[in-house]
Scaffold this active site. Sequence first.
Site, PDB file in Angstrom:
ATOM      1  N   LYS A  51      -3.640  -3.772   6.184  1.00  0.00           N
ATOM      2  CA  LYS A  51      -3.101  -4.591   5.085  1.00  0.00           C
ATOM      3  C   LYS A  51      -2.621  -5.943   5.597  1.00  0.00           C
ATOM      4  O   LYS A  51      -2.221  -6.815   4.822  1.00  0.00           O
ATOM      5  CB  LYS A  51      -1.922  -3.856   4.420  1.00  0.00           C
ATOM      6  CG  LYS A  51      -2.336  -2.701   3.535  1.00  0.00           C
ATOM      7  CD  LYS A  51      -1.189  -1.757   3.228  1.00  0.00           C
ATOM      8  CE  LYS A  51      -0.095  -2.314   2.403  1.00  0.00           C
ATOM      9  NZ  LYS A  51       0.880  -1.270   1.992  1.00  0.00           N
ATOM     10  N   LYS A  53       0.100  -6.330   7.379  1.00  0.00           N
ATOM     11  CA  LYS A  53       1.567  -6.314   7.312  1.00  0.00           C
ATOM     12  C   LYS A  53       2.130  -5.805   8.636  1.00  0.00           C
ATOM     13  O   LYS A  53       1.693  -4.777   9.156  1.00  0.00           O
ATOM     14  CB  LYS A  53       2.034  -5.371   6.195  1.00  0.00           C
ATOM     15  CG  LYS A  53       2.019  -5.990   4.820  1.00  0.00           C
ATOM     16  CD  LYS A  53       2.865  -5.147   3.860  1.00  0.00           C
ATOM     17  CE  LYS A  53       3.363  -5.996   2.711  1.00  0.00           C
ATOM     18  NZ  LYS A  53       4.251  -5.273   1.807  1.00  0.00           N
TER      19      LYS A  53
END
Length: 136
Positions: A51, A53
Site C-alpha cells: 500500500k 504505507k
Amino acid sequence: MLIEKSNLTRVLTYGTFDLFHYGHLQILKRAAYLGDELIVGVSTDQFNTIKGKECYYNFKHRAEIVNAIQWVDTVIPEQSWDQKEKDIQDFNVDILVMGDDWKGHFDDLNDYCKIIYLPRTEGISTHSIKQDLSQL
Ligand code: C2G
C-alpha cells in the site's frame, strides 16, 4: 473459518489503524452500530508495504489495539487487496463499511454485500499526527 448463516447482521471493515486515533475509533463504533458483529481486517506489515504505507506500530501491536476495542468482535489479517470477496463469503458478511475516502473503490463487491461509505472524521489522520510530532 466458515460461519453458518444466521439472522445476525455481520459488518466488515479494513484498515491499517496505525497510531490508533479518534477517527479510527469513530468508524469502528459507527460500523459496529450498523450490525450485530464487527469483523476488522487489519493490514499486515507486508501489505502496508504494497500500500506504500510505513507504519509506526507493527501488525501485532496494531491488531491487538483494534482487538481491544469494545465494538470489535473479530480481527483478521488483511494481506491483499483482493481478499475482500472471500472474507465476505467466509464470514457471511452483510455490510462492508469504509471511510468515504474510499468511496466507489469497493462498489464491485455490491454483488456480495451492502457497501456503506461513512464520512471520515475531520481534522485527524495518522499522517497529520506524524507531521505534528515531527515539528515538536
Ligand atoms: N478513517 C476515518 N477518519 C479518519 C481517518 C481514518 O474515518 N480521520 C477511516 C478510513 O476511512 C478507513 C479506516 O478509518 O476506513 C482506517 O483508516 P486507515 O488506517 O488509514 O486505513 P487505510 O490505509 O485507508 O486502509 O483495503 C482497505 C485498506 O486497508 C484501508
